[in-house]
Design an enzyme around this catalytic site. Structure first.
Site, PDB file in Angstrom:
ATOM      1  N   ASP A   1       0.866  -1.183   0.000  1.00 36.04           N
ATOM      2  CA  ASP A   1       0.000   0.000   0.000  1.00 36.04           C
ATOM      3  C   ASP A   1       0.900   1.230   0.000  1.00 36.04           C
ATOM      4  OD1 ASP A   1      -1.752   2.068   0.458  1.00 36.04           O
ATOM      5  OD2 ASP A   1      -2.730   1.163   2.195  1.00 36.04           O
TER       6      ASP A   1
ATOM      7  N   SER B   1      -0.067  13.631 -14.720  1.00 37.91           N
ATOM      8  CA  SER B   1      -1.337  13.891 -15.393  1.00 37.91           C
ATOM      9  C   SER B   1      -1.262  15.269 -16.033  1.00 37.91           C
ATOM     10  CB  SER B   1      -2.488  13.858 -14.376  1.00 37.91           C
ATOM     11  OG  SER B   1      -3.675  14.388 -14.919  1.00 37.91           O
TER      12      SER B   1
ATOM     13  N   TYR C   1      -6.825  17.294  -6.025  1.00 41.65           N
ATOM     14  CA  TYR C   1      -6.172  16.364  -6.943  1.00 41.65           C
ATOM     15  C   TYR C   1      -5.198  17.113  -7.850  1.00 41.65           C
ATOM     16  CZ  TYR C   1      -5.497  13.443 -11.054  1.00 41.65           C
ATOM     17  OH  TYR C   1      -4.937  12.756 -12.100  1.00 41.65           O
TER      18      TYR C   1
ATOM     19  N   LYS D   1      -0.971  16.808  -8.244  1.00 42.53           N
ATOM     20  CA  LYS D   1      -0.243  16.550  -9.486  1.00 42.53           C
ATOM     21  C   LYS D   1       0.718  17.677  -9.824  1.00 42.53           C
ATOM     22  CE  LYS D   1      -1.733  12.470 -10.358  1.00 42.53           C
ATOM     23  NZ  LYS D   1      -0.787  11.330 -10.309  1.00 42.53           N
TER      24      LYS D   1
END
Length: 255
Positions: free
Chosen positions: A63, A144, A159, A163
């Site tokens: 994990d 991304s 988010y 990134k």
């Protein structure tokens, strides 16, 4: 000189059980690398083995949001395979969460996985390479296009922030390695929409977010194999060439 120079070398891919991670695992196996696929569902990683591929697959449970789990994985690789030569930081999450009403545990999960876990994996891989005198290793972050633009809709800012952080960390890592006199290379691949990626939980999303993602049904998508081939391209370059960032968008992407 291409990716063949890494044949038989050890590549660790996080988030390897599905999607982009699974595609990267399989393309590296096809090129003869020893691939360690790390995911919470190790049994899904085992299913990625290719009968006729020259590479060898090892599946380990781990994990990336748990430091102890990361350290255990790197210890296993060191004890059983000698160490990591290539790290592909693919694991990540992108749930919807408001900056004014979001839950702390949701923010923490994004940052723990997308930023802190990536950083711990990177530290462990680089330290391992330096200890063994590996000077042709590679660290690749799967980022991304969100890391290159401001948030395009409410609910995705955390988010996008994670990134953007990955992009900053990559440049910091490059300069850190240069200062150490190391020739370990680093790079990131920044995809647009990829077909296999899950979307945020729409049950908690406001109407405008549901509408935005509904439009994706008519939006061109990349395939996971497109990102895997970008990894191969990055690894295939001459040692004097460091491809720092590959931005990959599907043809016709409207945003």
């Amino acid at each position: 000189m291409g990716i063949e120079k890494y044949k038989g070398r050890v590549a660790l891919v996080t988030g390897a059980s599905a999607g982009i991670g699974a595609a990267i695992v399989q393309v590296l196996l096809k090129h003869g690398l020893t691939v360690v696929g790390m995911a919470r569902r190790a049994e899904k990683v085992k299913e990625l083995a290719l009968k006729d591929a020259p590479g060898k697959l090892h599946a380990i449970a781990g994990d990336v949001s748990d430091e102890a789990s990361i350290l255990a994985a790197f210890k296993w690789v060191k004890d059983n395979l000698g160490g990591v030569d290539i790290l592909v930081n693919n694991a990540g999450v992108f749930p919807f969460t408001s900056l004014t009403e979001g839950k702390t545990e949701t923010w923490k999960r994004i940052l723990d996985l997308n930023v802190l876990g990536l950083s711990i994996c990177t530290r462990e891989a680089v330290q391992d390479m330096l200890r063994r005198g590996v000077d042709d290793g590679f660290i690749i972050h799967i980022n991304s296009t969100a890391g290159h633009t401001p948030p395009n809709i409410d609910g995705m800012a955390m988010y996008f922030a994670s990134k953007h952080t990955v992009k900053v960390l990559l440049e910091g890592l490059r300069k850190d390695l240069v200062a150490k006199g190391s020739k370990i290379r680093v790079g990131e691949i920044s995809p647009g929409p990829v077909r296999s990626q899950g979307l945020p939980n729409m049950a908690a999303a406001p109407p405008e977010l549901r509408e935005f993602f509904a439009k994706l049904n008519n939006t061109p998508f990349l395939e996971t194999e497109d990102i895997a081939e970008a990894v191969v391209y990055m690894l295939s370059q001459h040692p004097r060439v460091q491809v720092h960032d590959i931005i990959v968008m599907p043809t016709g992407q409207p945003f």
